[in-house]
Design a protein around this motif. Structure first.
Motif, PDB file in Angstrom:
ATOM      1  N   LEU A 147       0.833  -1.204   0.000  1.00  0.00           N
ATOM      2  CA  LEU A 147       0.000   0.000   0.000  1.00  0.00           C
ATOM      3  C   LEU A 147       0.868   1.255   0.000  1.00  0.00           C
ATOM      4  CD1 LEU A 147      -2.772  -1.147   2.487  1.00  0.00           C
ATOM      5  CD2 LEU A 147      -3.091  -0.623   0.062  1.00  0.00           C
ATOM      6  N   ILE A 150       2.081   1.804  -3.521  1.00  0.00           N
ATOM      7  CA  ILE A 150       1.012   2.408  -4.323  1.00  0.00           C
ATOM      8  C   ILE A 150       0.894   3.897  -4.017  1.00  0.00           C
ATOM      9  CG2 ILE A 150      -1.494   2.483  -4.661  1.00  0.00           C
ATOM     10  CD1 ILE A 150      -1.530  -0.537  -4.302  1.00  0.00           C
ATOM     11  N   SER A 151       1.028   4.252  -2.742  1.00  0.00           N
ATOM     12  CA  SER A 151       0.852   5.650  -2.334  1.00  0.00           C
ATOM     13  C   SER A 151       1.884   6.573  -2.961  1.00  0.00           C
ATOM     14  CB  SER A 151       0.906   5.764  -0.808  1.00  0.00           C
ATOM     15  OG  SER A 151       2.234   5.681  -0.315  1.00  0.00           O
ATOM     16  N   SER A 154       1.315   6.941  -7.367  1.00  0.00           N
ATOM     17  CA  SER A 154       0.078   7.418  -7.973  1.00  0.00           C
ATOM     18  C   SER A 154      -0.116   8.900  -7.716  1.00  0.00           C
ATOM     19  CB  SER A 154      -1.117   6.644  -7.400  1.00  0.00           C
ATOM     20  OG  SER A 154      -2.334   7.170  -7.878  1.00  0.00           O
ATOM     21  N   TYR A 161      -7.093   4.674  -2.495  1.00  0.00           N
ATOM     22  CA  TYR A 161      -6.668   3.278  -2.396  1.00  0.00           C
ATOM     23  C   TYR A 161      -6.879   2.730  -0.990  1.00  0.00           C
ATOM     24  CZ  TYR A 161      -4.733   4.807  -6.770  1.00  0.00           C
ATOM     25  OH  TYR A 161      -4.610   5.338  -8.020  1.00  0.00           O
ATOM     26  N   THR A 164     -10.513   1.928  -0.877  1.00  0.00           N
ATOM     27  CA  THR A 164     -10.753   0.705  -1.654  1.00  0.00           C
ATOM     28  C   THR A 164     -10.344  -0.528  -0.862  1.00  0.00           C
ATOM     29  OG1 THR A 164     -10.389   1.899  -3.732  1.00  0.00           O
ATOM     30  CG2 THR A 164     -10.221  -0.498  -3.799  1.00  0.00           C
ATOM     31  N   TYR A 204      -7.291  -5.424  -3.687  1.00  0.00           N
ATOM     32  CA  TYR A 204      -8.317  -4.457  -4.080  1.00  0.00           C
ATOM     33  C   TYR A 204      -7.679  -3.124  -4.477  1.00  0.00           C
ATOM     34  CZ  TYR A 204     -12.639  -6.968  -2.836  1.00  0.00           C
ATOM     35  OH  TYR A 204     -13.715  -7.828  -2.809  1.00  0.00           O
ATOM     36  N   ALA A 205      -6.772  -2.636  -3.629  1.00  0.00           N
ATOM     37  CA  ALA A 205      -6.121  -1.354  -3.920  1.00  0.00           C
ATOM     38  C   ALA A 205      -5.289  -1.438  -5.197  1.00  0.00           C
ATOM     39  CB  ALA A 205      -5.251  -0.946  -2.741  1.00  0.00           C
ATOM     40  N   SER A 206      -4.621  -2.583  -5.419  1.00  0.00           N
ATOM     41  CA  SER A 206      -3.780  -2.752  -6.605  1.00  0.00           C
ATOM     42  C   SER A 206      -4.609  -2.749  -7.881  1.00  0.00           C
ATOM     43  CB  SER A 206      -2.984  -4.060  -6.501  1.00  0.00           C
ATOM     44  OG  SER A 206      -2.122  -4.043  -5.380  1.00  0.00           O
ATOM     45  N   MET A 208      -7.488  -1.248  -8.304  1.00  0.00           N
ATOM     46  CA  MET A 208      -7.945   0.125  -8.513  1.00  0.00           C
ATOM     47  C   MET A 208      -6.827   0.981  -9.109  1.00  0.00           C
ATOM     48  SD  MET A 208     -10.493   2.207  -8.349  1.00  0.00           S
ATOM     49  CE  MET A 208     -11.669   1.336  -7.271  1.00  0.00           C
ATOM     50  N   ALA A 209      -5.604   0.823  -8.585  1.00  0.00           N
ATOM     51  CA  ALA A 209      -4.482   1.601  -9.093  1.00  0.00           C
ATOM     52  C   ALA A 209      -4.187   1.246 -10.552  1.00  0.00           C
ATOM     53  CB  ALA A 209      -3.242   1.361  -8.233  1.00  0.00           C
ATOM     54  N   SER A 212      -6.804   2.585 -12.869  1.00  0.00           N
ATOM     55  CA  SER A 212      -6.702   4.038 -12.992  1.00  0.00           C
ATOM     56  C   SER A 212      -5.676   4.406 -14.058  1.00  0.00           C
ATOM     57  CB  SER A 212      -6.302   4.666 -11.651  1.00  0.00           C
ATOM     58  OG  SER A 212      -7.304   4.483 -10.675  1.00  0.00           O
TER      59      SER A 212
END
Length: 224
Positions: A147, A150-151, A154, A161, A164, A204-206, A208-209, A212
């Motif tokens: 996470l 990802i932060s 993006s 995220y 999400t 889930y977050a991955s 969404m990223a 996007s």
């Protein structure tokens, strides 16, 4: 009305899509996957046609397509199974699309919370949920690290995220508790196991990223 109170009420009312989680799970558990297809299909059509701009529509379609591929691949690999169907039901793909629309609407509100605060919130909630369902493992630090990556990769607020990931916890806990889908031990043998909530929060977050970026909703430029 006080401006802060009005803002809080507006945020509260914007959470209405979460009501579709129990509605969909109840409909599917009682009437089969067709009930979920009809319910989320109607909502998807309304949001795409009347409540979305072109940029958001592209994100929703990308989430639906790639979400369906992701779900079908996992079912084919024997990681989990949905009741009443061999593969993944259509309403799952529609749910991914609706989630994409939802976080777009919440993005400005989610951006008000700083990244480190979101990381702390998600870490504590995921750890607590994993402990309670018996899936606490090495997946937790891996998920937190993922996470964080990802932060910093993006341009969208990290709250998108984090939200999400938290929604993923709600969906996975609710879906398995209702018996709509179930997870199996990766070692084989068909033993049913509790979902690895930390790994799923990151997944889930991955998704969404990635969607996007793939949809062009977030241009590939220098990250925040």
């Amino acid at each position: 009305m006080d401006k802060n109170l009005g803002s809080q009420l507006s945020l509260l009312f914007s959470l209405w899509p979460v009501l579709f989680v129990p509605l969909t799970l109840y409909g599917v558990s009682q009437f089969g996957n067709s009930a979920g297809d009809v319910l989320l299909g109607a909502l998807f059509f309304y949001l795409v046609v009347f409540r979305s701009d072109l940029r958001t529509r592209k994100l929703m379609i990308t989430l639906a397509v790639l979400g369906m591929i992701f779900e079908t691949a996992n079912v084919a690999a024997g990681l989990y199974k949905y009741g009443g169907i061999l593969g993944a039901p259509v309403w799952i793909a529609l749910g991914w699309a609706i989630l994409g629309w939802w976080v777009v609407q919440l993005e400005s509100s989610l951006a008000r919370v700083e990244r480190n605060t979101w990381l702390l919130i998600v870490s504590v909630v995921v750890a607590a949920a994993s402990f309670l369902n018996g899936s606490l493992s090495i997946s937790l630090p891996i998920a937190v690290a993922g996470l964080y990556v990802i932060s910093v990769s993006s341009n969208r607020p990290f709250g998108v995220y984090a939200f999400t990931a938290l929604f993923g916890l709600v969906a996975e806990f609710s879906g398995t508790a209702a018996g709509v889908w179930k997870y199996f031990a990766p070692t084989g043998g068909g033993a049913v196991v509790p979902p690895d909530l930390a790994a799923l929060a990151l997944a889930y977050a991955s998704v969404m990223a990635f969607c996007s970026w793939a949809s062009g909703f977030e241009p590939v430029t220098q990250a925040r």
